[in-house]
Design an enzyme around this catalytic site. Structure first.
Site, PDB file in Angstrom:
ATOM      1  N   ASN A  81       0.350 -14.825  -3.307  1.00 40.46           N
ATOM      2  CA  ASN A  81       0.742 -15.623  -4.276  1.00 40.46           C
ATOM      3  C   ASN A  81       1.810 -16.616  -3.871  1.00 40.46           C
ATOM      4  OD1 ASN A  81       2.117 -12.880  -4.684  1.00 40.46           O
ATOM      5  ND2 ASN A  81       3.100 -14.477  -5.886  1.00 40.46           N
ATOM      6  N   MET A 132       8.812  -6.195  -3.033  1.00 39.73           N
ATOM      7  CA  MET A 132       9.351  -5.055  -3.760  1.00 39.73           C
ATOM      8  C   MET A 132       9.501  -3.797  -2.908  1.00 39.73           C
ATOM      9  SD  MET A 132       7.989  -5.769  -7.470  1.00 39.73           S
ATOM     10  CE  MET A 132       7.700  -7.513  -8.214  1.00 39.73           C
ATOM     11  N   SER A 133       9.145  -4.088  -1.430  1.00 40.07           N
ATOM     12  CA  SER A 133       8.892  -2.747  -0.673  1.00 40.07           C
ATOM     13  C   SER A 133       9.615  -3.107   0.581  1.00 40.07           C
ATOM     14  CB  SER A 133       7.521  -2.235  -0.726  1.00 40.07           C
ATOM     15  OG  SER A 133       6.910  -3.321   0.127  1.00 40.07           O
ATOM     16  N   SER A 140       0.334  -2.846  -1.557  1.00 38.86           N
ATOM     17  CA  SER A 140      -0.860  -3.093  -2.815  1.00 38.86           C
ATOM     18  C   SER A 140      -2.105  -3.912  -2.424  1.00 38.86           C
ATOM     19  CB  SER A 140       0.183  -3.986  -3.760  1.00 38.86           C
ATOM     20  OG  SER A 140       1.386  -3.516  -4.394  1.00 38.86           O
ATOM     21  N   HIS A 192       0.167  -9.362 -11.189  1.00 32.86           N
ATOM     22  CA  HIS A 192      -0.229  -8.260 -10.376  1.00 32.86           C
ATOM     23  C   HIS A 192      -1.867  -8.473 -10.139  1.00 32.86           C
ATOM     24  CE1 HIS A 192       0.287  -4.517  -8.314  1.00 32.86           C
ATOM     25  NE2 HIS A 192      -0.690  -4.040  -9.290  1.00 32.86           N
ATOM     26  N   TYR A 210      11.161   0.549  -7.721  1.00 39.22           N
ATOM     27  CA  TYR A 210      11.207   0.227  -9.178  1.00 39.22           C
ATOM     28  C   TYR A 210      10.415   1.136 -10.140  1.00 39.22           C
ATOM     29  CZ  TYR A 210       6.374  -1.189  -7.790  1.00 39.22           C
ATOM     30  OH  TYR A 210       4.971  -1.404  -7.187  1.00 39.22           O
ATOM     31  N   GLU A 211       9.946   2.118  -9.495  1.00 36.50           N
ATOM     32  CA  GLU A 211       9.182   3.123 -10.254  1.00 36.50           C
ATOM     33  C   GLU A 211      10.201   4.340 -10.727  1.00 36.50           C
ATOM     34  OE1 GLU A 211       4.988   4.715  -8.512  1.00 36.50           O
ATOM     35  OE2 GLU A 211       6.219   3.545  -6.710  1.00 36.50           O
ATOM     36  N   HIS A 249       7.941   3.201  -4.585  1.00 32.24           N
ATOM     37  CA  HIS A 249       8.824   2.165  -4.685  1.00 32.24           C
ATOM     38  C   HIS A 249      10.140   2.489  -5.542  1.00 32.24           C
ATOM     39  CE1 HIS A 249       4.461   0.522  -4.340  1.00 32.24           C
ATOM     40  NE2 HIS A 249       5.065  -0.539  -3.967  1.00 32.24           N
ATOM     41  N   HIS A 271      -2.462   1.970  -5.770  1.00 34.06           N
ATOM     42  CA  HIS A 271      -1.685   2.950  -4.861  1.00 34.06           C
ATOM     43  C   HIS A 271      -2.331   4.219  -5.257  1.00 34.06           C
ATOM     44  CE1 HIS A 271       1.241   0.414  -2.977  1.00 34.06           C
ATOM     45  NE2 HIS A 271       1.146  -0.379  -3.952  1.00 34.06           N
ATOM     46  N   ALA A 307       2.125  -6.553   0.217  1.00 32.28           N
ATOM     47  CA  ALA A 307       1.855  -7.792  -0.219  1.00 32.28           C
ATOM     48  C   ALA A 307       3.069  -8.613  -0.620  1.00 32.28           C
ATOM     49  CB  ALA A 307       0.968  -7.394  -1.772  1.00 32.28           C
TER      50      ALA A 307
END
Ligand code: HPA
Length: 274
Positions: free
Chosen positions: A237, A213-214, A33, A249, A88-89, A86, A64, A116
């Site tokens: 963060n 998340m990746s 990201s 995000h 989560y998609e 991902h 992306h 990220a």
């Protein structure tokens, strides 16, 4: 017999191959990201939109793009994946790992996985670049589930999930170009919600230095095919509960974009030495 899953990989690889003009890229680079700008640094760029690649899905996440970029970087040939898959998609672990499997099928032996991530270790604040020394796969999924694919180890060893030689090279190069490079354990979760403060406290106790998340699914698939991985996290963060400000995000994208130039310089310097 070629299985349906294998046919998807072979079909994508055969679509991409002509664009490479007979070359086998020295390295594939998967962009996380906010790191899309890195694709702009590829020389003599040949762009292959995902829409042209059977089995590739159109990214649904801001930041992306949805194309592979083949070209040159510091005298080497690179294939950059601008637009990550991902889970989560709504994608399976199998589909999430498709690009990496396609890279391996094209003959690529080294992948750089960028992302990220939220900083768990208190000294890893926004803007820190962290070399992934190891991971915790907490997605509950694994891309190798199902019948073993041709050319894939059924029970791959992950002792060297993030290649020790590449990590050594990255640390040496970082010193040489004057870029601070930390190292740590990346916890990969399913997302897309950010973690609760209790989850971050748990991850900290489990030995995680950063969370995202990746990456973990791709690294596993790469290792199953004997492909070497280098992992680089940009801490964007403080992880949930470790600071007053909750992760967003927008913040992730902003800090990733601010750090992108430094990450790009580091990657270029590493690629030059491959
Ligand atoms: N948690 C999970 N994924 C992330 C984060 C985070 O804090 N920051 C960037 N990706």
């Amino acid at each position: 017999m070629t299985s349906a899953r294998e046919q998807v990989i072979l079909g994508a690889a055969e679509t991409i191959r002509p664009a490479l003009g007979g070359a086998v890229p020295d390295v594939a680079i998967v962009l996380g990201s906010g790191l899309g700008e890195l694709a702009e640094r590829v020389g003599n760029a040949v762009r292959i939109p995902y829409a042209a690649i059977p089995g590739f899905h159109q990214p649904t996440v801001a930041g992306h793009k949805g194309e592979l970029v083949f070209g040159t970087m510091t005298g080497k040939t690179v294939l950059v994946q601008s637009g990550r898959f991902h889970m989560y998609e709504g994608l399976s672990a199998d589909t999430t790992a498709l690009p990496v499997r396609v890279f391996a099928t094209l003959g690529i032996r080294t992948v750089v996985l960028t992302n990220a991530a939220g900083g768990i270790r208190r000294t890893y604040g926004p803007g820190t670049i962290m070399l992934i020394a190891d991971h915790l796969n907490l997605t509950g999924q694994n891309p190798l589930v199902g019948s073993a694919l041709a050319g894939e180890e059924r029970f791959p060893d992950l002792n060297n999930g993030y290649d020790v030689g590449l990590r050594r090279l990255a640390r040496r190069v970082a010193v040489a170009v004057g870029i601070d490079l930390e190292a740590g354990v990346y916890a990969g979760l399913l997302g897309p919600s950010y973690e609760t403060p209790a989850e971050i406290r748990m991850l900290e106790r489990l030995g995680a230095d950063a969370v995202g998340m990746s990456t973990v699914i791709e690294a596993i698939a790469a290792r199953a095919r004997g492909v070497r991985c280098l992992g680089l996290s940009t801490i964007t963060n403080p992880a949930a509960g470790t600071s007053a400000a909750p992760p967003t995000h927008a913040e992730v994208m902003k800090v990733a974009a601010q750090t992108c130039g430094r990450v790009a310089r580091l990657i270029e310097a590493i690629v030059a030495q491959l």
